[in-house]
Design a protein around this motif. Structure first.
Motif, mmCIF file in Angstrom:
data_model
loop_
_atom_site.group_PDB
_atom_site.id
_atom_site.type_symbol
_atom_site.label_atom_id
_atom_site.label_comp_id
_atom_site.label_asym_id
_atom_site.label_seq_id
_atom_site.Cartn_x
_atom_site.Cartn_y
_atom_site.Cartn_z
ATOM 1 N N GLN A 56 0.826 -1.208 0.000
ATOM 2 C CA GLN A 56 0.000 0.000 0.000
ATOM 3 C C GLN A 56 0.859 1.255 0.000
ATOM 4 N N THR A 134 -1.626 0.611 10.427
ATOM 5 C CA THR A 134 -2.726 0.597 9.470
ATOM 6 C C THR A 134 -2.336 1.388 8.231
ATOM 7 N N GLN A 208 -8.841 -6.436 2.569
ATOM 8 C CA GLN A 208 -8.609 -5.538 3.699
ATOM 9 C C GLN A 208 -9.120 -6.147 4.999
ATOM 10 N N ASP A 212 -6.931 -6.905 8.340
ATOM 11 C CA ASP A 212 -7.289 -6.449 9.683
ATOM 12 C C ASP A 212 -7.328 -7.611 10.679
#
Length: 464
Positions: A56, A134, A208, A212
């Motif tokens: 990311q 995150t 995603q 998590d």
């Protein structure tokens, strides 16, 4: 009235080699506590998690296999797939520097339990702080991993240094085996829970959510580590080493003592010879563990569910294997039992070479064999080394032992990688690891163990 010339009473210190069942159980529980970091964090979740976060940051989607972008930590161009391996290498290098110093401090301090608390809670806190990793915070994740891994290694040094004080020469194999077994059981239980949660709550097409769930699994390992560390802190007794001094600065004294120990290592060449043997055969063991999943997916074409079941199988069977080999060692001695385990490891490698592709049952059977021999060979190596440590140097020598365990973990993968590059065969690459078990066996067989124990000033166990 007391005679003023009478010396003040010295606080009672536990007799070396004597311990209560409660104290030994407390020591076992640190293995239960810290093994969650090894299994849930290092073995399963952290690598894929940090790689996805790094993707990311490089501007790629987390569900793509290959990412054309790069990240630039400290201005260095790094591909997302290389970020975690580089972190592992950096943390190993820093750990190699930290472990002997930690051991020297453990040998000098009057409060060894406090040092265990500091290192354990620091590592657990860094692991729990992964909750903040995150989005594209790959640098935060990398920094927390390095801190947690160094603290983990340091806590293991302090934890191992308690072993010589928990039992006499004939008791340590059993004590070490029970601790290792409980560690595999605890680490396996938390990993099983986390894998069930991830499998149950993941949603197809929503990477995603899976990411998590992996992050919270990592956090759960930090919580487990911290909570169960309270047991050894409550039940272990302080056991000041022979070289401990209540005055002075323990940190600077520890550095000075480390320098003296390094200069004095030549007085115990047989202990160093054992460390060399351990370095070689343990590198083979660690490489098999590290590359088993890759071998299963790339060469044997097995699916993820088969690999997960096999990982859990190894964890739980290692519990029984450690206890079983501990019982064998009680009858024939730790040295002979470790030698026998290396023969079994050689058989595992040869069986893996002949394993057919797309045969999950046979792969699981091989995993079961690994589990049975894995815990015992490691636990008995630890207890055997405890016999060769000069009194008062337990922390320092276990610092060097952990370097042999962690600091050379690149040798086996390097050999595997070179052979694969030359042959383009995972099977031939795997067979190349035989050299670590064969040479390790020959080196260990050549160690005059009884003489090494006597040279360190200790009493040999009844059987070796």
């Amino acid at each position: 009235m007391a005679d003023p010339t009478t010396p003040a009473p010295v606080p009672h210190a536990p007799t070396p080699g004597s311990s209560t069942r409660r104290e030994r159980t407390g020591w076992y529980f640190y293995d239960w506590a810290m093994s969650a970091f090894s299994t849930t964090v290092i073995t399963v979740f952290l690598g894929p998690f940090l790689t996805s976060v790094t993707k990311q940051a490089a501007g790629c989607s987390i569900d793509v296999t290959e990412c054309a972008g790069y990240v630039y930590p400290l201005g260095i161009q790094v591909a997302p797939g290389s970020y975690f391996p580089y972190l592992v290498s950096l943390s190993v290098a820093l750990t190699v520097l930290a472990l002997p110093v930690t051991g020297a401090i453990a040998d000098r301090t009057m409060h060894k339990k406090r040092l265990l608390a500091v290192t354990a809670f620091l590592g657990a806190a860094a692991t729990i702080a992964m909750v903040f990793v995150t989005g594209d915070r790959y640098l935060l994740g990398g920094g927390l991993f390095i801190l947690a891994n160094i603290a983990f290694g340091a806590s293991v040094v302090v934890y191992n240094s308690f072993l010589p004080g928990l039992g006499g020469p004939d008791d340590r194999d059993g004590i070490s085996s029970k601790g290792w077994a409980l560690g595999y059981l605890g680490g396996g239980l938390l990993l099983a829970v986390n894998l069930v949660v991830v499998q149950s709550f993941s949603v197809e097409g929503d990477p995603q959510r899976t990411l998590d769930l992996a992050r919270w699994s990592i956090v759960s390992a930090g919580v487990w580590w911290a909570v169960f560390t309270l047991v050894p802190l409550a039940w272990l007794r302080e056991r000041p080493a022979a070289d401990a001094h209540p005055g002075g600065n323990v940190l600077t004294d520890g550095f000075r003592q480390l320098g003296r120990t390094v200069r004095g290592l030549k007085r115990y060449p047989l202990t160093l010879f054992f460390l060399l043997a351990f370095l070689v055969y343990n590198d083979g063991i660690q490489t098999v563990i590290a590359l088993a999943s890759q071998y299963g997916t790339e060469e044997l074409r097995l699916d993820q569910s088969t690999l997960i079941v096999t990982i859990l199988l190894v964890q739980f069977l290692a519990f029984g294997g450690a206890l079983a080999l501990g019982a064998v060692a009680k009858r024939i001695g730790a040295w002979k039992t470790v030698l026998a385990s290396l023969v079994l490891w050689t058989g595992v490698i040869l069986a893996a070479f002949r394993l057919p592709a797309e045969a999950p049952a046979q792969f699981m059977a091989l995993g079961a064999a690994i589990g049975l021999v894995l815990g015992g060979s490691q636990a008995l190596s630890r207890s055997l080394f405890s016999q060769m440590i000069p009194e008062g140097k337990e922390g320092e020598y276990y610092g060097f032992y952990e370097i042999s365990d962690k600091g050379t973990s690149w040798l086996g993968p390097l050999a595997f990688g070179i052979v694969f590059q030359l042959t383009n065969s995972y099977r031939v690459g795997l067979v190349s690891l035989l050299i670590f078990f064969v040479i390790g066996f020959l080196l260990l067989a050549a160690v005059p163990v009884r003489r090494a124990i006597i040279a360190a000033g200790n009493t040999p166990p009844r059987v070796l």
